[in-house]
Scaffold this motif. Structure first.
Motif, PDB file in Angstrom:
ATOM      1  N   ASP A 141      -3.302 -33.275 -65.382  1.00  0.00           N
ATOM      2  CA  ASP A 141      -3.745 -33.472 -63.996  1.00  0.00           C
ATOM      3  C   ASP A 141      -3.122 -34.722 -63.361  1.00  0.00           C
ATOM      4  OD1 ASP A 141      -5.274 -34.766 -65.960  1.00  0.00           O
ATOM      5  OD2 ASP A 141      -7.000 -35.012 -64.638  1.00  0.00           O
ATOM      6  N   HIS A 142      -2.179 -35.351 -64.081  1.00  0.00           N
ATOM      7  CA  HIS A 142      -1.538 -36.560 -63.547  1.00  0.00           C
ATOM      8  C   HIS A 142      -0.019 -36.452 -63.471  1.00  0.00           C
ATOM      9  CE1 HIS A 142      -5.289 -38.939 -63.675  1.00  0.00           C
ATOM     10  NE2 HIS A 142      -5.600 -37.992 -64.541  1.00  0.00           N
ATOM     11  N   ASP A 251      -6.304 -42.958 -64.690  1.00  0.00           N
ATOM     12  CA  ASP A 251      -7.578 -42.514 -65.281  1.00  0.00           C
ATOM     13  C   ASP A 251      -8.199 -43.621 -66.116  1.00  0.00           C
ATOM     14  OD1 ASP A 251      -8.811 -40.172 -64.738  1.00  0.00           O
ATOM     15  OD2 ASP A 251      -7.828 -38.996 -66.303  1.00  0.00           O
ATOM     16  N   HIS A 296      -8.439 -39.969 -59.431  1.00  0.00           N
ATOM     17  CA  HIS A 296      -9.429 -38.959 -59.077  1.00  0.00           C
ATOM     18  C   HIS A 296     -10.345 -39.606 -58.054  1.00  0.00           C
ATOM     19  CE1 HIS A 296      -8.267 -36.330 -62.351  1.00  0.00           C
ATOM     20  NE2 HIS A 296      -8.370 -37.324 -63.195  1.00  0.00           N
TER      21      HIS A 296
END
Ligand code: ZN
Length: 479
Positions: A141-142, A251, A296
């Motif tokens: 997700d990065h 994160d 996020h």
């Protein structure tokens, strides 16, 4: 299967999926056409995923998987954080830092959303060369949109451990996908092949070693890429803009700030080092950031509050770490320590992502590893499960179910679950056994929902409830 889309929808999805793969294969031809085709393939991919989520949500009556489904449905839009910092929101955010000599990207989002993120950023910011793509760590997700941002001469900056972390995550993809699918049931059964958009092909051009930050200046803006291992893996970096006191944290703090971190995730990844995490936190506290921009969710501003929150996270991890060590030295078992160690009120933190009792266990196992010295049987490939049928036969399944029922009355749900493991190993469709298991799981879920609301715990319990209901068959009917 509550998460299967109806067959017509499924057919449509398969067709769209094939189109995506076809377009990905065709696209690597000419230069600028190539970029456009890549983006189109990425966008189509995003639409397939959205359709899947919608179908899965509809098939389950819209009541299940809200959290994971909501994540994918996050609108992709640009937030202007100041004159020159732009954030494209998504499951994972993509950041663009614009300078007069070119643009820098920090994190590239989820592959399903990254093409759209590039489009909205292109609309918001005048075109300029992309000089650096900085990746906070190797999680999907990065890094998903990295290919959409790299051009001739773009440096890809990542931690020295990035290639190794990416390697093992790629090699274990089927295993990790099955685990993730338990938590996010809308994921496809098998990992789809996306050709050049597949996970695991990023080759950083600049690797940042621990203790050696990578600094550069572009268009009058100073950038520092700081190695901060120990959070979501050994390959974490943060980006620091010293003149603006802005920290891009990736994160490092997890998806929320502040919170008790996932010292070591239950999804099944390599161990994370608790002391390394504390040391990385010290590094970040010393910077005195005025704004944190996580990958996020939304940025957090306010120097004093940020400092206090970071210190509380550091002290909470330190507290749990030291209490675990003290307990180990006092000869306590890992289970005793999981039950005993709680954060004192002044260090209370949300446990939506990381959970203190799981941190205790992970710290214990980080130091002592797999052999707990509890019983000799741990040394051999014969789990206790192999004698459960004997126990059920000798005790009688109905007697065990009756005992489990009395445990349920005493709110000792895990005791009841242990007994049902015995019963259901011997008789997988034992109606009373399944019923007690379901009630025990529902009771644990209710406690989780009324307690720290740890997302992984709730998702896992929900998946077990679904599996138990499936084993029970239609209401009232035989299993
Ligand atoms: Zn993430």
């Amino acid at each position: 299967m509550p998460d299967s889309p109806p067959s017509r929808t499924r057919m449509v999805l398969i067709v769209i999926g094939l189109l995506v793969v076809a377009s990905v294969v065709v696209l690597f031809t000419s230069d600028s056409a190539q970029q456009e085709a890549k983006l189109r393939a990425g966008e189509a991919l995003g639409e397939v995923a959205l359709a899947r989520v919608a179908a899965a949500t509809a098939a389950s009556g819209g009541s299940q998987h809200e959290r994971s489904a909501d994540l994918i449905k996050v609108p992709i839009e640009v937030k202007k954080l100041n004159d020159f910092v732009f954030q494209a929101r998504g499951v994972g955010n993509t950041h663009l830092i614009a300078t007069s000599e070119g643009n820098v990207i920090f994190d590239t989002g989820l592959v399903l959303q990254a093409a759209k993120q590039r489009r909205v950023l292109d609309e918001a910011v005048p075109e300029a060369p992309i000089t650096h793509v900085i990746l906070s760590h190797s999680h999907q997700d990065h890094v998903g949109g990295t290919t959409f941002w790299t051009e001739d001469g773009t440096e890809i900056v990542a931690h020295y451990e990035f290639p190794e972390e990416q390697r093992y995550l790629k090699e274990l993809t089927p295993y990790l996908h099955d685990r993730n699918r338990t938590l996010f049931p809308w994921l496809p059964e098998k990992v789809p092949s996306l050709g050049p958009l597949d996970y695991g092909n990023i080759e950083p051009t600049i690797l940042v070693r621990d203790g050696e930050p990578f600094a550069f200046e572009l268009g009058g803006v100073r950038f520092e890429v700081l190695p901060t291992p120990g959070a979501e893996g050994a390959d974490n970096v943060c980006l620091w803009l010293p003149d603006h006191k802005i920290l891009f944290s990736g994160d490092f703090f997890g998806p929320l700030f502040p919170q008790f971190p996932n010292v070591f995730t239950m999804r099944g990844e390599k161990v994370r080092k608790p002391i390394e995490y504390i040391e990385s936190l010290e590094t970040l506290i010393a910077l005195e950031p005025e704004m944190i921009v996580p990958s996020h969710d939304a940025p957090i501003a306010g120097k004093e509050q940020i400092r206090a929150d970071m210190e509380r996270m550091r002290d909470a991890v330190r507290y749990v770490h030291d209490a675990t060590i003290a307990g180990m030295n006092a000869g306590k078992t890992v289970h005793e320590l999981m039950a005993e160690i709680v954060l004192p009120p002044e260090l209370a933190l949300r446990q939506v992502h990381g959970k203190v009792s799981w941190a205790v266990r992970s710290i214990w196992e980080y130091y002592a590893t797999w052999f707990h010295f509890d019983t000799t049987t741990e040394l051999y490939p014969v789990p206790d499960r192999e004698v459960f049928s004997d126990l059920a036969e000798l005790a009688g399944a109905d007697a065990l179910v009756k005992r489990a029922r009395s445990y349920l009355k005493e709110e000792r749900e895990v005791h009841a679950l242990h007994l049902m493991d015995v019963v259901l190993e011997a008789e997988p469709s034992h109606r009373g056994g399944l019923q007690v298991r379901k009630e025990a799981l529902e009771s644990l879920l209710k406690q989780a929902e009324g307690g720290v609301r740890n997302a992984y715990e709730m998702d896992f319990l929900k998946s077990r409830i679904r599996a138990t209901e499936q084993a029970m068959g239609p209401a009232g009917g035989p299993a």
